[in-house]
Design a protein around this motif. Sequence first.
Motif, PDB file in Angstrom:
ATOM      1  N   ARG A 398      20.123   5.949 -19.834  1.00  0.00           N
ATOM      2  CA  ARG A 398      18.854   6.659 -20.032  1.00  0.00           C
ATOM      3  C   ARG A 398      18.184   6.989 -18.702  1.00  0.00           C
ATOM      4  N   GLN A 399      18.457   6.182 -17.674  1.00  0.00           N
ATOM      5  CA  GLN A 399      17.861   6.405 -16.366  1.00  0.00           C
ATOM      6  C   GLN A 399      18.857   7.031 -15.405  1.00  0.00           C
ATOM      7  N   LYS A 400      19.923   7.554 -15.945  1.00  0.00           N
ATOM      8  CA  LYS A 400      21.035   8.019 -15.132  1.00  0.00           C
ATOM      9  C   LYS A 400      20.626   9.193 -14.247  1.00  0.00           C
ATOM     10  N   ARG A 401      20.779   9.003 -12.943  1.00  0.00           N
ATOM     11  CA  ARG A 401      20.552  10.069 -11.976  1.00  0.00           C
ATOM     12  C   ARG A 401      21.838  10.426 -11.231  1.00  0.00           C
ATOM     13  N   SER A 402      22.670   9.419 -11.033  1.00  0.00           N
ATOM     14  CA  SER A 402      23.969   9.640 -10.411  1.00  0.00           C
ATOM     15  C   SER A 402      24.910   8.553 -10.902  1.00  0.00           C
ATOM     16  N   ILE A 403      26.185   8.695 -10.597  1.00  0.00           N
ATOM     17  CA  ILE A 403      27.143   7.712 -11.077  1.00  0.00           C
ATOM     18  C   ILE A 403      27.972   7.177  -9.922  1.00  0.00           C
ATOM     19  N   GLY A 404      28.733   6.147 -10.214  1.00  0.00           N
ATOM     20  CA  GLY A 404      29.688   5.630  -9.258  1.00  0.00           C
ATOM     21  C   GLY A 404      29.042   4.959  -8.068  1.00  0.00           C
ATOM     22  N   TRP A 405      29.754   5.021  -6.934  1.00  0.00           N
ATOM     23  CA  TRP A 405      29.330   4.265  -5.769  1.00  0.00           C
ATOM     24  C   TRP A 405      28.025   4.794  -5.194  1.00  0.00           C
ATOM     25  N   ARG A 406      27.670   6.069  -5.447  1.00  0.00           N
ATOM     26  CA  ARG A 406      26.407   6.588  -4.921  1.00  0.00           C
ATOM     27  C   ARG A 406      25.206   5.893  -5.553  1.00  0.00           C
ATOM     28  N   ARG A 407      25.366   5.525  -6.814  1.00  0.00           N
ATOM     29  CA  ARG A 407      24.257   4.854  -7.500  1.00  0.00           C
ATOM     30  C   ARG A 407      24.353   3.345  -7.351  1.00  0.00           C
ATOM     31  N   TRP A 408      25.582   2.802  -7.442  1.00  0.00           N
ATOM     32  CA  TRP A 408      25.775   1.348  -7.382  1.00  0.00           C
ATOM     33  C   TRP A 408      26.595   1.026  -6.128  1.00  0.00           C
ATOM     34  N   SER A 409      25.928   0.750  -5.054  1.00  0.00           N
ATOM     35  CA  SER A 409      26.583   0.527  -3.770  1.00  0.00           C
ATOM     36  C   SER A 409      27.309  -0.816  -3.745  1.00  0.00           C
ATOM     37  N   ASN A 410      28.163  -0.968  -2.734  1.00  0.00           N
ATOM     38  CA  ASN A 410      28.826  -2.257  -2.541  1.00  0.00           C
ATOM     39  C   ASN A 410      27.812  -3.360  -2.265  1.00  0.00           C
ATOM     40  N   GLU A 411      26.761  -3.008  -1.540  1.00  0.00           N
ATOM     41  CA  GLU A 411      25.722  -4.008  -1.257  1.00  0.00           C
ATOM     42  C   GLU A 411      25.113  -4.536  -2.550  1.00  0.00           C
ATOM     43  N   TYR A 412      24.970  -3.648  -3.541  1.00  0.00           N
ATOM     44  CA  TYR A 412      24.407  -4.084  -4.819  1.00  0.00           C
ATOM     45  C   TYR A 412      25.417  -4.934  -5.601  1.00  0.00           C
ATOM     46  N   LEU A 413      26.686  -4.468  -5.650  1.00  0.00           N
ATOM     47  CA  LEU A 413      27.702  -5.197  -6.412  1.00  0.00           C
ATOM     48  C   LEU A 413      27.926  -6.595  -5.853  1.00  0.00           C
ATOM     49  N   TYR A 414      28.054  -6.672  -4.530  1.00  0.00           N
ATOM     50  CA  TYR A 414      28.419  -7.948  -3.918  1.00  0.00           C
ATOM     51  C   TYR A 414      27.206  -8.773  -3.492  1.00  0.00           C
ATOM     52  N   GLY A 415      26.170  -8.101  -2.999  1.00  0.00           N
ATOM     53  CA  GLY A 415      25.014  -8.833  -2.508  1.00  0.00           C
ATOM     54  C   GLY A 415      24.052  -9.266  -3.598  1.00  0.00           C
ATOM     55  N   VAL A 416      23.838  -8.383  -4.581  1.00  0.00           N
ATOM     56  CA  VAL A 416      22.861  -8.666  -5.643  1.00  0.00           C
ATOM     57  C   VAL A 416      23.535  -9.303  -6.864  1.00  0.00           C
ATOM     58  N   LEU A 417      24.595  -8.656  -7.361  1.00  0.00           N
ATOM     59  CA  LEU A 417      25.262  -9.165  -8.564  1.00  0.00           C
ATOM     60  C   LEU A 417      26.195 -10.346  -8.263  1.00  0.00           C
ATOM     61  N   GLY A 418      26.627 -10.489  -7.020  1.00  0.00           N
ATOM     62  CA  GLY A 418      27.463 -11.636  -6.642  1.00  0.00           C
ATOM     63  C   GLY A 418      28.920 -11.490  -7.026  1.00  0.00           C
ATOM     64  N   LEU A 419      29.426 -10.241  -7.051  1.00  0.00           N
ATOM     65  CA  LEU A 419      30.835 -10.024  -7.369  1.00  0.00           C
ATOM     66  C   LEU A 419      31.703 -10.711  -6.312  1.00  0.00           C
TER      67      LEU A 419
END
Length: 435
Positions: A398-419
């Motif tokens: 519903r809040q989609k503005r962009s997809i993929g790595w442009r919206r969800w950066s590596n910093e977010y995946l690994y730094g915030v979510l803890g992947l």
Amino acid sequence: MTKTPISLQDLRHRIYRKAKSEKAHRFWGIYVHVTKIETLREAYWIAKRNKGAAGIDGLSFADIEEAGLKEFLSAIRADLLSGNYQPQENRKVEIPKDNGKMRVLQIPTIRDRVVQGALKLILEAIFEADFCPNSYGFRPKRSPQRALAEVRRSILRRMTRVIDVDLRKYFDTIRHSVLLEKIARRVQDPEVMHLVKQIIKAAGKIGVPQGGPFSPLAANIYLNDLDWFFDDIRQKTTEGGYEAVNYHRFADDIVITVSGHHTKNGWAERAVQRLNEHLVLLGVSLNTEKTKMVNMLKGESFGFLGFDFRRVPNRKKSRFFILMTPKKKARKAIKAKIRTMIHNGGAMCTEEIIDEINPVIAGWVNYFRVGNSNRAFSEVRDYLEMKIRTLLTRRKRRQKRSIGWRRWSNEYLYGVLGLYWGWRLRPLGNVGAYS
């Protein structure tokens, strides 16, 4: 004078030393050690650490501990001592194989796993003294890494003709009478032999079930004579400290290496013939479709313990080294596992799904990091990132503005979510590093 009780570890060491020093000794009076609360308790904790699923009775570790672990173990001990113990039926689980067929695992109840584990703790101390050094699977102080290092060393020592052995339904074809005869060479305790017979016959008239704690030990006992036969060949063919034939086994995964020198032409074929002769006596047969002979000098490859082995030149073309890469089916399996875990996540938040995925990825990476796994790691890591980004995009549509790595950066995946981020290689050491 009252003797001080000895710990289970000390007991196992004493049994091992006795078995090692007296090769013809047959042990009696050991059933009492199997039925000790200390042995049963250790078997329970081992079963729990392995995180096995519930058996046919549906009883979980949490259920047992809620009702009382002490009472649970005491009831098992009472049944064993009174002779009233009877194994329950195993729960069958089908696992798909690469060829479209199914592998059937038989999961014992936790109660039966404890009994099998207690029996294994005592018998393992006896038979570990008899096992051949070229067997690596399911043994104390042995590891897949040691087996991989041994195989690599054999190839580097110019044993470049390799027999990649595949046994047809090995665990399902173990003959009970032969197994019991082999165990009886070392055990003269009728109660222990009766318990062994109960355990192996719980799954049928032939074979030992994959999924129980006792099965790996039984499988090693069954092939021990074969291991020593090929070790004798290794010793007889050694000249100047270099072997012409070597043999490596991890459970039912066997590799035989033979010298590539022209004077040894035909030796690989004779090794297969000798292997067949021994297997026939055991009621085990080769899977001729998967058993193959390869010549590493011709660039051919073979698989062992999830890796493909290939002899390749270095960048300067000055020498050769052994390239070990994760097999394609290993990469497909972990990606399928990731896909299933995300699909089964349901309404779980993304962080919880990642918390479940991380240990699975860590285990896979820790196993394969000893090989030349950069490309495989990149492939799996990219796939994992893509699946997590797809999950996030779908949940935030519903809040989609962009997809993929442009919206969800590596910093977010690994730094915030803890992947999980631990994809560092740790090259396989020499054999001595795993001794």
